[in-house]
Design an enzyme around this catalytic site. Structure first.
Site, short mmCIF file in Angstrom:
data_model
loop_
_atom_site.label_atom_id
_atom_site.label_comp_id
_atom_site.label_asym_id
_atom_site.label_seq_id
_atom_site.Cartn_x
_atom_site.Cartn_y
_atom_site.Cartn_z
N GLU A 146 -11.12 7.99 55.82
CA GLU A 146 -11.56 6.60 55.87
C GLU A 146 -10.89 5.84 57.02
O GLU A 146 -11.49 4.95 57.64
CB GLU A 146 -11.27 5.90 54.54
CG GLU A 146 -12.19 6.28 53.40
CD GLU A 146 -11.84 7.62 52.78
OE1 GLU A 146 -10.75 8.16 53.09
OE2 GLU A 146 -12.67 8.14 51.98
N HIS A 237 -13.25 5.42 40.78
CA HIS A 237 -14.64 5.27 41.16
C HIS A 237 -15.33 4.07 40.51
O HIS A 237 -16.56 4.03 40.46
CB HIS A 237 -15.43 6.55 40.83
CG HIS A 237 -15.01 7.73 41.62
ND1 HIS A 237 -13.99 8.56 41.22
CD2 HIS A 237 -15.43 8.22 42.82
CE1 HIS A 237 -13.81 9.52 42.11
NE2 HIS A 237 -14.68 9.34 43.10
#
Length: 445
Positions: A146, A237
């Site tokens: 990321e 998540h």
């Protein structure tokens, strides 16, 4: 005023609880509901779900009249005349996102889409077929980093390209934060990654224009990331990290609630002259379906939308909790038999202003303040935890602007200040029952 805690038995499965009383109660209620399923429909109708929400636009004419929608190729000053010949197509949210990306790539030769697994369609299929349509030099996979995605996007945008990055889950937009909990033996490595990655979005993307005195910028950077809960994502998540970026002055944060909104707001974000973090509620990817205009259009950033109008209370939210708010207001006006004893008849005729904030930063303070000055009451709902959340910022600003008009304290309905729990995620979310309870308490303050 508190609701009966036994109402939460909806979330208890008789085979998944060890408490004998709860197990017996869950069995009896579930069997009773099966028996009741042959009875006539309730007078007030069934409670709305995402799929049956009245906020979703299910016909062409209604879709083309979406408030704030601006056709990019508009030729007639009269919006009703400019709708002639325009068509819509049934899409869910991930298809609407894909449609927006396709339009951006087809109209801007400098646009590129990149991220983990986007070349084969992505985890949620939002980029399905784009690599085949536009070539793998414009739609391509990145390594599992990321930090690298953000840094590459900033450099690309600084060179004048339209960079559309995807972070596979919003939870990993701050990976170093997640790693701190694993112990002091990894702290040195964690701090290095934290300094590198946070500097990318907060110190680089957000401040690029400012530190160069507008000589250069990364306004063509858009970072997409699936966000919010799906009911079983747990602490890695199901997070809603929008509040972490409130201090990143120079960024914009956008969260849509439906396919029409997603397409228009995403195209508006891609073309906005500032870097934008575009957070897409995962649970809405397939559950929200609308007739979406096929043509190129934008919905303005920084402007909230009033979905329901009233003068008794202002209810503000964004993303998937909007639909929990709708259910709560239906419960208020037409409570089901199990809730009726807890909902005073005097409150059932209350008229509520329900506002979708849409752009989290900069948020539309004028629309919220105007509403609260009329209603005298405000409830803010979001999935993220309360401490340091967006609701706290809204509450502080509205208390300052509308203090003399307030008839009750501003109320927040949020996730709890804990990690999102896997087993008890449904209890973590600000569901319709908690929202209803807050609305009634604020109305009767």
């Amino acid at each position: 005023m508190s609701l009966n805690p036994l109402l939460l038995v909806d979330h208890v499965h008789p085979r998944k609880t060890t408490h004998p009383m709860l197990r017996t109660l869950a069995r009896s209620i579930r069997s009773g509901r099966r028996w009741q399923s042959t009875e006539a429909h309730p007078a007030g109708g069934h409670l709305p779900s995402i799929a049956t929400s009245t906020f979703l636009k299910l016909t062409r004419d209604v879709a083309l009249r979406t408030p704030g929608l601006r056709w990019v190729d508009q030729t007639d000053s009269d919006p009703t005349q400019d709708m002639v010949g325009r068509e819509t197509r049934k899409m869910n949210m991930y298809q609407a996102v894909r449609d927006a990306l396709s339009i951006a790539l087809s109209k801007d030769d400098t646009a590129v889409v990149f991220g983990e697994d986007v070349a084969f369609g992505g985890v949620f299929r939002c980029t399905m077929g784009l690599a085949e349509e536009f070539g793998r030099e414009r739609v391509f996979n990145t390594p599992l980093t990321e930090q690298g995605i953000a840094g590459f996007g900033i450099g690309l945008a600084a060179m004048g390209h339209t960079a559309i990055a995807e972070i596979q889950f919003a939870d990993y937009i701050y990976p170093a934060f997640d790693q701190v909990r694993h112990g002091p033996d990894r702290l040195c490595c964690v701090l290095m990654v934290l300094m590198f990655y946070v500097s990318k979005i907060i110190n680089e993307a957000a401040k690029y224009r400012f530190r160069s005195n507008n000589a250069f910028n990364v306004g063509k950077l858009t970072i997409r990331c699936p966000s919010m809960a799906v009911g079983h994502g747990g602490h890695y998540h199901s997070q809603s990290p929008e509040g972490f970026f409130l201090g990143g002055h120079g960024l914009k944060i956008v969260i849509p609630r439906s396919p029409i909104q997603a397409k228009g707001l995403l195209l508006g974000s891609i073309r906005d002259p500032n870097p934008v973090i575009f957070m897409e509620p995962k649970v809405l990817y397939r559950s929200s379906v609308e007739q979406v205009p096929m043509d190129d259009y934008e919905i303005p950033l920084g402007k909230a939308e009033t979905l329901m109008r009233g003068n008794d209370l202002t209810l503000v939210s964004w993303g998937s909790p909007i639909y929990h708010c709708e259910t709560a207001l239906k419960m208020l006006s037409h409570p089901p038999p199990s809730l009726a004893p807890n909902v005073p008849a005097s409150l059932r005729s209350a008229k509520i202003d329900l506002i979708d904030l849409r752009t989290i930063m900069p948020w539309d303070v004028e629309t919220i303040a105007e509403s609260v000055n009329r209603t005298g009451r405000l409830v803010v709902v979001h999935e993220a935890g309360r401490t340091g959340g967006v609701g706290a910022e809204i509450s502080a600003e509205i208390q300052k602007r509308c203090f003399l008009k307030l008839s009750a304290p501003v109320r927040l309905v949020t996730g709890w200040d804990t990690p999102v729990p896997m087993q008890f995620e449904k209890f973590y979310m600000p569901d319709a029952i908690r929202i209803l309870d807050a609305v009634m308490e604020t109305l009767t303050y």
